[in-house]
Design a protein around this motif. Structure first.
Motif, PDB file in Angstrom:
ATOM      1  N   SER A  80       0.815  -1.219   0.000  1.00  0.00           N
ATOM      2  CA  SER A  80       0.000   0.000   0.000  1.00  0.00           C
ATOM      3  C   SER A  80       0.849   1.269   0.000  1.00  0.00           C
ATOM      4  O   SER A  80       0.461   2.275  -0.589  1.00  0.00           O
ATOM      5  N   GLU A  81       2.004   1.248   0.628  1.00  0.00           N
ATOM      6  CA  GLU A  81       2.850   2.440   0.700  1.00  0.00           C
ATOM      7  C   GLU A  81       3.339   2.886  -0.680  1.00  0.00           C
ATOM      8  O   GLU A  81       3.682   4.044  -0.871  1.00  0.00           O
ATOM      9  N   LEU A  82       3.346   1.971  -1.655  1.00  0.00           N
ATOM     10  CA  LEU A  82       3.783   2.326  -3.006  1.00  0.00           C
ATOM     11  C   LEU A  82       2.698   3.036  -3.800  1.00  0.00           C
ATOM     12  O   LEU A  82       2.974   3.641  -4.824  1.00  0.00           O
ATOM     13  N   PHE A  83       1.464   2.931  -3.351  1.00  0.00           N
ATOM     14  CA  PHE A  83       0.340   3.452  -4.119  1.00  0.00           C
ATOM     15  C   PHE A  83      -0.364   4.627  -3.454  1.00  0.00           C
ATOM     16  O   PHE A  83      -1.347   5.122  -3.980  1.00  0.00           O
ATOM     17  N   LYS A  84       0.105   5.069  -2.302  1.00  0.00           N
ATOM     18  CA  LYS A  84      -0.591   6.127  -1.563  1.00  0.00           C
ATOM     19  C   LYS A  84      -0.299   7.506  -2.136  1.00  0.00           C
ATOM     20  O   LYS A  84       0.837   7.953  -2.127  1.00  0.00           O
ATOM     21  N   PRO A  85      -1.352   8.195  -2.628  1.00  0.00           N
ATOM     22  CA  PRO A  85      -1.169   9.600  -2.992  1.00  0.00           C
ATOM     23  C   PRO A  85      -1.263  10.434  -1.710  1.00  0.00           C
ATOM     24  O   PRO A  85      -1.717   9.927  -0.684  1.00  0.00           O
ATOM     25  N   PRO A  86      -0.879  11.700  -1.742  1.00  0.00           N
ATOM     26  CA  PRO A  86      -1.016  12.536  -0.542  1.00  0.00           C
ATOM     27  C   PRO A  86      -2.462  12.523  -0.046  1.00  0.00           C
ATOM     28  O   PRO A  86      -3.398  12.491  -0.837  1.00  0.00           O
ATOM     29  N   GLN A  87      -2.655  12.586   1.262  1.00  0.00           N
ATOM     30  CA  GLN A  87      -3.985  12.482   1.879  1.00  0.00           C
ATOM     31  C   GLN A  87      -4.994  13.446   1.283  1.00  0.00           C
ATOM     32  O   GLN A  87      -6.105  13.072   0.978  1.00  0.00           O
ATOM     33  N   GLU A  88      -4.625  14.707   1.123  1.00  0.00           N
ATOM     34  CA  GLU A  88      -5.600  15.694   0.655  1.00  0.00           C
ATOM     35  C   GLU A  88      -6.022  15.466  -0.792  1.00  0.00           C
ATOM     36  O   GLU A  88      -7.053  15.948  -1.215  1.00  0.00           O
ATOM     37  N   ARG A  89      -5.229  14.692  -1.563  1.00  0.00           N
ATOM     38  CA  ARG A  89      -5.569  14.429  -2.951  1.00  0.00           C
ATOM     39  C   ARG A  89      -6.168  13.048  -3.156  1.00  0.00           C
ATOM     40  O   ARG A  89      -6.545  12.699  -4.263  1.00  0.00           O
ATOM     41  N   SER A  90      -6.261  12.247  -2.125  1.00  0.00           N
ATOM     42  CA  SER A  90      -6.685  10.863  -2.258  1.00  0.00           C
ATOM     43  C   SER A  90      -8.058  10.715  -2.921  1.00  0.00           C
ATOM     44  O   SER A  90      -8.213   9.994  -3.899  1.00  0.00           O
ATOM     45  N   LEU A  91      -9.054  11.389  -2.407  1.00  0.00           N
ATOM     46  CA  LEU A  91     -10.400  11.287  -2.951  1.00  0.00           C
ATOM     47  C   LEU A  91     -10.451  11.836  -4.373  1.00  0.00           C
ATOM     48  O   LEU A  91     -11.022  11.211  -5.268  1.00  0.00           O
ATOM     49  N   GLN A  92      -9.838  12.979  -4.584  1.00  0.00           N
ATOM     50  CA  GLN A  92      -9.822  13.585  -5.910  1.00  0.00           C
ATOM     51  C   GLN A  92      -9.121  12.661  -6.916  1.00  0.00           C
ATOM     52  O   GLN A  92      -9.583  12.490  -8.037  1.00  0.00           O
ATOM     53  N   HIS A  93      -8.039  12.048  -6.492  1.00  0.00           N
ATOM     54  CA  HIS A  93      -7.294  11.135  -7.350  1.00  0.00           C
ATOM     55  C   HIS A  93      -8.154   9.944  -7.764  1.00  0.00           C
ATOM     56  O   HIS A  93      -8.204   9.582  -8.931  1.00  0.00           O
ATOM     57  N   GLU A  94      -8.830   9.337  -6.802  1.00  0.00           N
ATOM     58  CA  GLU A  94      -9.681   8.183  -7.086  1.00  0.00           C
ATOM     59  C   GLU A  94     -10.816   8.554  -8.043  1.00  0.00           C
ATOM     60  O   GLU A  94     -11.124   7.812  -8.974  1.00  0.00           O
ATOM     61  N   MET A  95     -11.437   9.724  -7.807  1.00  0.00           N
ATOM     62  CA  MET A  95     -12.542  10.153  -8.662  1.00  0.00           C
ATOM     63  C   MET A  95     -12.051  10.421 -10.088  1.00  0.00           C
ATOM     64  O   MET A  95     -12.684   9.999 -11.057  1.00  0.00           O
ATOM     65  N   SER A  96     -10.914  11.097 -10.236  1.00  0.00           N
ATOM     66  CA  SER A  96     -10.412  11.390 -11.573  1.00  0.00           C
ATOM     67  C   SER A  96      -9.966  10.118 -12.282  1.00  0.00           C
ATOM     68  O   SER A  96     -10.118   9.994 -13.499  1.00  0.00           O
ATOM     69  N   GLU A  97      -9.442   9.157 -11.538  1.00  0.00           N
ATOM     70  CA  GLU A  97      -9.047   7.874 -12.124  1.00  0.00           C
ATOM     71  C   GLU A  97     -10.271   7.140 -12.669  1.00  0.00           C
ATOM     72  O   GLU A  97     -10.251   6.610 -13.776  1.00  0.00           O
ATOM     73  N   GLN A  98     -11.356   7.124 -11.905  1.00  0.00           N
ATOM     74  CA  GLN A  98     -12.595   6.481 -12.349  1.00  0.00           C
ATOM     75  C   GLN A  98     -13.179   7.196 -13.569  1.00  0.00           C
ATOM     76  O   GLN A  98     -13.640   6.555 -14.510  1.00  0.00           O
ATOM     77  N   GLU A  99     -13.150   8.529 -13.560  1.00  0.00           N
ATOM     78  CA  GLU A  99     -13.657   9.290 -14.703  1.00  0.00           C
ATOM     79  C   GLU A  99     -12.837   9.009 -15.952  1.00  0.00           C
ATOM     80  O   GLU A  99     -13.385   8.886 -17.047  1.00  0.00           O
ATOM     81  N   ALA A 100     -11.529   8.905 -15.806  1.00  0.00           N
ATOM     82  CA  ALA A 100     -10.662   8.624 -16.953  1.00  0.00           C
ATOM     83  C   ALA A 100     -10.959   7.251 -17.532  1.00  0.00           C
ATOM     84  O   ALA A 100     -11.042   7.084 -18.752  1.00  0.00           O
ATOM     85  N   ILE A 101     -11.133   6.266 -16.675  1.00  0.00           N
ATOM     86  CA  ILE A 101     -11.453   4.913 -17.141  1.00  0.00           C
ATOM     87  C   ILE A 101     -12.789   4.915 -17.864  1.00  0.00           C
ATOM     88  O   ILE A 101     -12.929   4.352 -18.954  1.00  0.00           O
TER      89      ILE A 101
END
Length: 166
Positions: A80-101
């Motif tokens: 998990s430590e290899l895949f953790k984005p910064p805390q404040e960007r975590s939710l935004q990152h997941e949402m943008s990843e889903q939108e891109a897919i």
């Protein structure tokens, strides 16, 4: 001082993910993996310090048995430590990843069903209601599927494929 077992596994995963295919049909026997390790010995040099190839092959086999090379989800759960984005960007990152897919899977279907949305400036746009030629639609679909299935490898796979554009 040598690496801990977990540090070693992490290093093997990081090097191995760029070497071993994520294809579930990939042969995972000791001899096949040993050959690949021998061919890529220079890439495993840090892991092999204070260890031997047999131990490295055992670690790789274990990672395959755990499904870590085939599944990013399993890789995330083990490392998990290899895949953790910064805390404040975590939710935004997941949402943008889903939108891109979603965008990559929906756009080619929409293009195939509804005709062109945008045409390159150097090409004449087909008449309204006229679809793009099937070979162009097929190329777009292949690129989108490759991006979704294996984003890191899609560029490599498609690089050697002849392009339909002039």
């Amino acid at each position: 001082m040598g690496m801990t077992k977990e540090q070693r596994r992490r290093k093997v995963f990081l090097v191995g993910q760029s070497i071993f295919p994520s294809d579930p049909g990939f042969v995972r026997d000791r001899s096949a993996i040993s050959k690949i390790v021998a061919q890529n010995r220079h890439r495993f040099a840090e892991v092999l310090q204070g260890s031997n190839e047999s131990s490295l092959v055992d670690t790789i086999l274990t990672l395959f048995k755990q499904g870590i090379f085939e599944s990013e989800l399993k890789a995330r759960s083990h490392f998990s430590e290899l895949f953790k984005p910064p805390q404040e960007r975590s939710l935004q990152h997941e949402m943008s990843e889903q939108e891109a897919i979603q965008s990559k899977t929906e756009a080619p279907r929409q293009l195939a069903n509804n005709g062109p949305m945008l045409a390159p400036p150097e090409k004449q746009e087909p008449a309204r209601g006229q679809s793009l030629p099937k070979d162009i639609v097929s190329e777009v679909l292949l690129k989108a599927e490759a991006d979704v299935a294996h984003p890191k490898e899609s560029a490599k796979l498609l690089q050697n494929r002849p392009s339909l554009s002039p």
